[in-house]
Design an enzyme around this catalytic site. Structure first.
Site: not given
Length: 470
Positions: A80, A155, A179
């Site tokens: 990420k 996210s 997330s």
């Protein structure tokens, strides 16, 4: 509804991560073949899913010719784009500064790469991870492979979309308000937020007054998540927590499970509430003792406290951006949620010390709950996955924050308490979209959650996007 996936009879096939490790050990496939297949799959689905933040394909191909050691040596993955990986930029889901390569791996990337995983690059997230949908004014939204009219959640949206679509079998995710768990729920994946201190954080996250962010992975199977936690623990044990160990099967202990369909924000939607009660009935069929909880275990002030803390994080980023990200930082390029959180925090700065203290002490409320229950079941989100645009970052702050906090109603609690929680893809909406069920437990009891997850996976195998597409 049209599913977007890349499952085919290439080197990756339908296997999960552990299955690929076994095939690598048997010599029936090579790391180079796996990486090439993952790159081809990523290129096939990314035009529709929009999950890719940075390509490191040539670097991954080179690494695959001589993989590092580790249990996962040769397995392709993504990181990420809010964790530092040497040689790649870290853009935090924003356009607010010019990209530049990071000089060294952060603490998490060092551990992640030590497991043998080969990053193909970085995945998209919402700006600084604040929103539960990754939508960007310039590049558009990260979309759900089950139906591209819907969000992939956030996210950790890009990571989850790529794992669900079969581009890679495992990907990095992290969780500062849900997330890991929310994108897992939206995309039909397993997402476990570990206990605080279980997995290392990069320096900035580790220095926060309340460490609400936790690193982990999203996967398609329970055994993949269990294997990652086992390997991470072997590389870097967490001495203040009970060890997880090598969890490979369902537990035999029958648990007392509390079921909660109401958060301090709102009740779950009627459909999600019904699906949660259906999961509770499955637990009863399996011999667990199920009790319904009428009232959330935390005071109503928790919602305001969490918002104040989120706002404080935004204020640090907005006003120290040039120091943190370099002279090209331009706050005028930030989205309306980030700017709105900053303004909210500065208006209510006097509330921050008490809000921070209450968040830091929030585990005392759940401690009482866990004296009665081994595990607590809630839905992961209060509604099914949202349509793209519902959390439009160009809308007004008040609209965004009210919609956001209404949907993200159940997950922030464990970020404050530091306790582990796992989202499992045990349900589907009437529209055929995945709906996650979340199980939380006391600090350091990830093994309990994994044993229960194995049992539920066997009793109620979850839908597979490639099967649903046929």
């Amino acid at each position: 509804m049209r599913h977007v996936h890349a499952f085919t009879d290439d080197a990756l096939g339908d296997d999960d991560t552990v299955g690929l490790v076994e095939r690598l050990a048997a010599g029936t496939v090579s790391a180079a073949e796996l990486v090439d297949a993952a790159i081809a799959r990523t290129e096939a689905v990314n035009p529709e899913l929009n999950g890719l933040a940075y390509r490191a394909f040539d670097r991954a191909r080179a690494e695959a010719t001589a993989p590092h050691g580790g249990y996962f040596a040769g397995i392709p993955t993504f990181v990420k784009d809010n964790c530092d990986v040497a040689g790649m930029p870290t853009m935090q889901g924003t356009d607010a500064w010019q990209p530049h390569p990071i000089e060294a791996d952060g603490d998490f990337a060092r551990l992640y790469r030590a497991t043998g995983l080969i990053p193909l690059g970085k995945t998209q997230l919402s700006e600084f991870g604040f929103s539960a949908a990754a939508e960007h004014a310039r590049i558009g939204a990260v979309r759900n492979p089950w139906d591209t009219d819907y969000t992939a959640g956030a996210s950790s949206s890009g990571s989850a979309a790529f794992v669900a679509a079969g581009a890679v079998p495992i990907a990095h995710a992290n969780d500062g308000g849900g997330s890991i768990r929310i994108p897992a729920a939206c995309n039909g994946l397993v997402g476990l937020k570990p206990s605080r201190g279980r997995i290392p954080l990069d320096k900035v996250m580790h220095q926060m007054p309340v460490r609400i962010v936790h690193n982990g992975v999203v996967t398609r199977s329970v055994r993949d998540t269990a294997a990652f936690l086992r390997e991470a623990e072997r590389i870097q044990p967490a001495p203040k927590l009970a060890p997880i160990g090598d969890v490979r099967r369902a537990g035999t202990q029958r648990l007392t499970v509390g079921v909660l369909t109401r958060s301090i924000f709102r009740d779950a939607s009627p459909e999600v509430c019904a699906l949660t009660l259906k999961t509770a009935a499955l637990l009863e069929e399996l011999g667990h003792r199920v009790e319904h909880i009428d009232t959330p275990p935390i005071p109503r002030s928790f919602a305001d406290d969490f918002l104040e803390y989120w706002g404080f994080m935004a204020t640090v980023l907005v006003h120290r951006g040039r120091h943190m990200f370099g002279p090209s930082f331009d706050r005028s390029k930030l989205d309306n949620l980030t700017i709105g959180l900053d303004r909210h925090a500065r208006r209510h700065l006097y509330r921050l010390p008490l809000a921070t203290a209450r968040l830091a002490a929030s585990r005392r409320h759940t401690a009482r709950l866990f004296r009665e229950y081994d595990v607590v079941l809630t839905p992961t989100t209060a509604d099914e996955p949202l349509r793209v645009g519902y959390l439009d970052p160009t809308a007004g702050y008040r609209q965004i924050i009210e919609r956001l906090m209404g949907w993200v109603a159940f997950t922030p609690l464990q970020n404050a308490t530091g306790e582990p929680a796992i989202s499992l893809p045990l349900a589907q909406s009437a529209a055929g979209l995945p709906v996650g069920m979340m199980f939380s437990s006391p600090m350091g009891t990830e093994a309990r959650l994994l044993e229960l997850a194995y049992e539920l996976e066997e009793a109620h195998p979850w839908a597979r996007i490639q099967s649903a597409s046929r």
